[in-house]
Design a protein around this motif. Sequence first.
Motif, PDB file in Angstrom:
ATOM      1  N   VAL A 189       0.849  -1.203   0.000  1.00  0.00           N
ATOM      2  CA  VAL A 189       0.000   0.000   0.000  1.00  0.00           C
ATOM      3  C   VAL A 189       0.879   1.246   0.000  1.00  0.00           C
ATOM      4  O   VAL A 189       0.674   2.190  -0.764  1.00  0.00           O
ATOM      5  N   ASN A 192       2.445   1.722  -3.492  1.00  0.00           N
ATOM      6  CA  ASN A 192       1.572   1.921  -4.649  1.00  0.00           C
ATOM      7  C   ASN A 192       0.455   2.926  -4.446  1.00  0.00           C
ATOM      8  O   ASN A 192      -0.121   3.404  -5.416  1.00  0.00           O
ATOM      9  N   HIS A 193       0.151   3.201  -3.215  1.00  0.00           N
ATOM     10  CA  HIS A 193      -1.034   4.022  -2.994  1.00  0.00           C
ATOM     11  C   HIS A 193      -0.781   5.259  -2.156  1.00  0.00           C
ATOM     12  O   HIS A 193      -1.731   5.875  -1.674  1.00  0.00           O
ATOM     13  N   THR A 194       0.475   5.596  -1.930  1.00  0.00           N
ATOM     14  CA  THR A 194       0.710   6.839  -1.184  1.00  0.00           C
ATOM     15  C   THR A 194       1.685   7.724  -1.953  1.00  0.00           C
ATOM     16  O   THR A 194       2.408   7.269  -2.845  1.00  0.00           O
ATOM     17  N   LYS A 195       1.677   8.977  -1.550  1.00  0.00           N
ATOM     18  CA  LYS A 195       2.584   9.959  -2.100  1.00  0.00           C
ATOM     19  C   LYS A 195       4.039   9.534  -1.851  1.00  0.00           C
ATOM     20  O   LYS A 195       4.903   9.674  -2.716  1.00  0.00           O
ATOM     21  N   LYS A 198       5.199   7.160  -4.511  1.00  0.00           N
ATOM     22  CA  LYS A 198       5.487   7.838  -5.789  1.00  0.00           C
ATOM     23  C   LYS A 198       6.825   8.568  -5.692  1.00  0.00           C
ATOM     24  O   LYS A 198       7.601   8.601  -6.652  1.00  0.00           O
TER      25      LYS A 198
ATOM     26  N   ILE B 360       1.378  15.955  -6.677  1.00  0.00           N
ATOM     27  CA  ILE B 360       0.913  14.736  -6.023  1.00  0.00           C
ATOM     28  C   ILE B 360       0.045  15.028  -4.793  1.00  0.00           C
ATOM     29  O   ILE B 360      -0.861  14.276  -4.474  1.00  0.00           O
ATOM     30  N   GLY B 368      -5.038   9.332   3.472  1.00  0.00           N
ATOM     31  CA  GLY B 368      -3.603   9.272   3.198  1.00  0.00           C
ATOM     32  C   GLY B 368      -3.253   8.512   1.934  1.00  0.00           C
ATOM     33  O   GLY B 368      -2.116   8.525   1.504  1.00  0.00           O
ATOM     34  N   LEU B 369      -4.227   7.837   1.340  1.00  0.00           N
ATOM     35  CA  LEU B 369      -3.936   7.089   0.109  1.00  0.00           C
ATOM     36  C   LEU B 369      -4.186   7.966  -1.111  1.00  0.00           C
ATOM     37  O   LEU B 369      -4.826   9.013  -1.027  1.00  0.00           O
ATOM     38  N   LEU B 370      -3.668   7.509  -2.254  1.00  0.00           N
ATOM     39  CA  LEU B 370      -3.817   8.293  -3.476  1.00  0.00           C
ATOM     40  C   LEU B 370      -5.129   7.984  -4.186  1.00  0.00           C
ATOM     41  O   LEU B 370      -5.599   6.846  -4.175  1.00  0.00           O
ATOM     42  N   HIS B 372      -6.423   7.192  -7.311  1.00  0.00           N
ATOM     43  CA  HIS B 372      -5.953   6.795  -8.640  1.00  0.00           C
ATOM     44  C   HIS B 372      -6.915   7.181  -9.753  1.00  0.00           C
ATOM     45  O   HIS B 372      -6.516   7.444 -10.874  1.00  0.00           O
TER      46      HIS B 372
END
Lengths: 326, 499
Positions: A189, A192-195, A198, B360, B368-370, B372
């Motif tokens: 997580v 792949n899913h947080t700033k 990235k 971003i 806290g997650l992106l 998508h």
Amino acid sequence: MNVDKTKKIISKYGIYFVFIIMVIGMSLASPVFLTGRNLMNVIRQVSVIGMISLGVTLVIISKGIDLSSGSVLAVAAVVAASLGQRGNWHAKMFPNLPELPIIVPLLAALAIGLICGAINGTLIAKTGIPAFIATLGMMVSARGLALLYTDGRPVSSLTESYQYIGQGYILGIPVPVIIYLTMVLVTWVLLNHTKFGKNIYAIGGNIHAAEVSGVNVQRNLIKIYAYAGLLAGLAGMVLSARVNTGQPGMGVSYELDAIAATTIGGTSHSGGIGTIGGAFVGALILGVLNNGLNLLGVSAYWQQIIKGGIIVGAVIIDMRKNAKKK
Amino acid sequence: MTQQYLLEMRDITKVFPGVKALDNVEFKIKSGTVHSLMGENGAGKSTLMKILIGIHPPTNGKITYKNKEVVFENTNKALNMGISMIHQELSPVLHRTIMENIWLGREPVKGPLRLVDHKKMYNMTKELLKDLDLDIDPKEKMANLTVAKMQMIEIAKAVSYNSEVVIMDEPTSALTDREVEHLFRIIERLKNQGKAIIYISHKMDEIFRISDEITVLRDGQYIGTYLAQELDTNKLISLMVGRQLDEMFPKVECEIGDIRLEVKNLAVEGVFKDVSFILRKGEILGLAGLVGAGRTEVIETIFGMRNKTSGEVYIDGRKVKINSPEDAIKNKMALLTEDRRHTGIFPMLSVKDNTVIANINKYVKGNGLLDHKLIKGDCEKYKDAIRVKTPSIDQLIQNLSGGNQQKVLVARWLLTDPDILILDEPTRGIDVGAKAEIHSLISELAGQGKSIIMISSELPEVLGMSDRVMVMYDGRMTGIVDRKDASQEVIMKYATGSM
Ligand SMILES: Nc1ncnc2c1ncn2[C@@H]1O[C@H](COP(=O)(O)OP(=O)(O)OP(=O)(O)O)[C@@H](O)[C@H]1O
Ligand SMILES: [Mg+2]
């Protein structure tokens, strides 16, 4: 077109196919291999290295390296053990210390890992020395620290609840496996899913461009190494719980196994490329290999030699896949 | 006119996963001529050349060279047969010297141990550079050179192979006028020696100055080969673009508002000093000057990439402290840098990740997650808006053509919705059609009240787009000229310090 697509899938998931082929091969060679019990055993055996390799994966994606994991594991293990000894044990490290709740050694192990990792990260970020050097320094010093702390002696006789972390079961699943799988998920997580995730790819992919794009490179580097340290600390806790003792000589060369697992899993040392799924399978491949060769009665020396070959072979395949894309 | 072709490429097709980059393309060149290859970004020019020198195998097609059919499996083979290429994207070994870079892989050796003969290498380099009128020390480190100088070294390297075919893929995109003239003299000489030169550029004036023949590609299709004198700029553009082109500099007159940015006495020791200017809402400030005048350094300092020695920066009347690009972005600034490879793209990441990285924070959800989905939506939107040619936003950016990579970077910064947008050579390597699109985008942004600083080495672009032009020379500001007073002559006078 269809052939093209199949080729693409095979090269993208190549390592997973290798894993499946290995599993099939092993189960043909040894009837014991494909039993639930043995498979659980495999995952339990790789859980410690596996945990470390999750952090190492983030580090390597950011174009760094962490050589200190094994030593950090040892420091965390001995300190946690010293806070988790039975109350009635005659050779306690701190004789006057009452029996502490399990949360205390656990937090201690995590904190030590985190701090060691943060020191690595800070050195790299603020002084600009190569990660190889910074973590090599930590590898040597942390080992010394573990020896100093214990005066070179093992710290044994741990409490029931402490041992449970390494030896217990929940719903028939070993606790280390549960911890490992949880950390796989958490790290996946994170990546792949947080700033933060990235930013890790960006730093590894092109550190200058990352900076210009407003990524705080220094802070992120510290976080990356701190997280890797944290996982090494956790691994130290689990390992000491499993063998019911914290030893200053624990975890020697674990960092190399973790790097191997990560590398087999397709994480590129030129930065910016890598996945947690790969790191997971990479660790399993090492585990299956160890387990399978044991079942087949191959000597430990030969196992070493074969392992080395597999690591190099995996990278060659991976590089070819990347080269073909160009 | 019955002269034999030195090189013929026929029925060349190249398919990358998801992209047909070339479809039955034909290309022929004679000795002693300059043959230009023209087409929009992503038309397939670089790909065709990479096939020629053996970087990519063609999916289909034949190459005949000196009347023999040839297959180049790798670059070395092409080089040995006398075909060399100056690549669009430079890849020098930065920490080594010029001479080591030029003779890399074919160092002169001496003695039975075949040790590298450094003295001979030095002399050979010296001679080569002298021959090309390049006044640079062969022992200088590559890293100490400007991008323009590196490009000239790259050209020298291609010449040093003494090849019969020299391919130049956008050699002038990093050069100043003076160096371009220099390059043209070199090309003229090569031509007189009977070499064949394949030339790729998006600059029309260059094309008509040096070409004998022109081959046009569009979207991987072969459009045709023409004698240069048969064509003019408009005809060529319509062949390339296949549609009517909007106005090149669609400057919209818009209301210029309050002061947005004020820079006072900015200086970096030894680089530039005493730079002061204001920038208003809705204004486009051009920044002109020769390469080396300190333009890039000034804006890098404003953006927090360099430490200033003195000076102050105010935004909306408030003094701001900007010590890093992160601070600058927080203050709603954006900077499109000039060096795409070094400070721009993340080659191994997708178009999508390359697009959103600077913005971003916008995509972090409450937990806290992106987000998508939002990321994908925004990327698709910008991809369509500025027409990035890519099979999908998940494609690695390194697989895009140079100009399309640049467009992704433009999208990256537009996405941050900046108040102050700084563009350093925004249209470098971008084809005419896309250039006009980017210009109109810039105008539109100014119309929305954004403030824009634009560095460009192309004077027509600066003149066409700017409300005011600030000119620098040798680390100093030599003048700020209003749009109505600005002309090539005036700006060149300031830019050469003769005013
Ligand atoms: N390695 C690759 N993998 C996948 N697609 C590619 C690859 N190289 C090029 N392409 C695609 O092929 C097409 C042609 O690219 P090419 O680089 O030849 O364009 P170009 O004419 O040189 O453009 P520019 O003027 O922008 O440099 C583009 O759509 C590009 O995305
Ligand atoms: Mg190109």
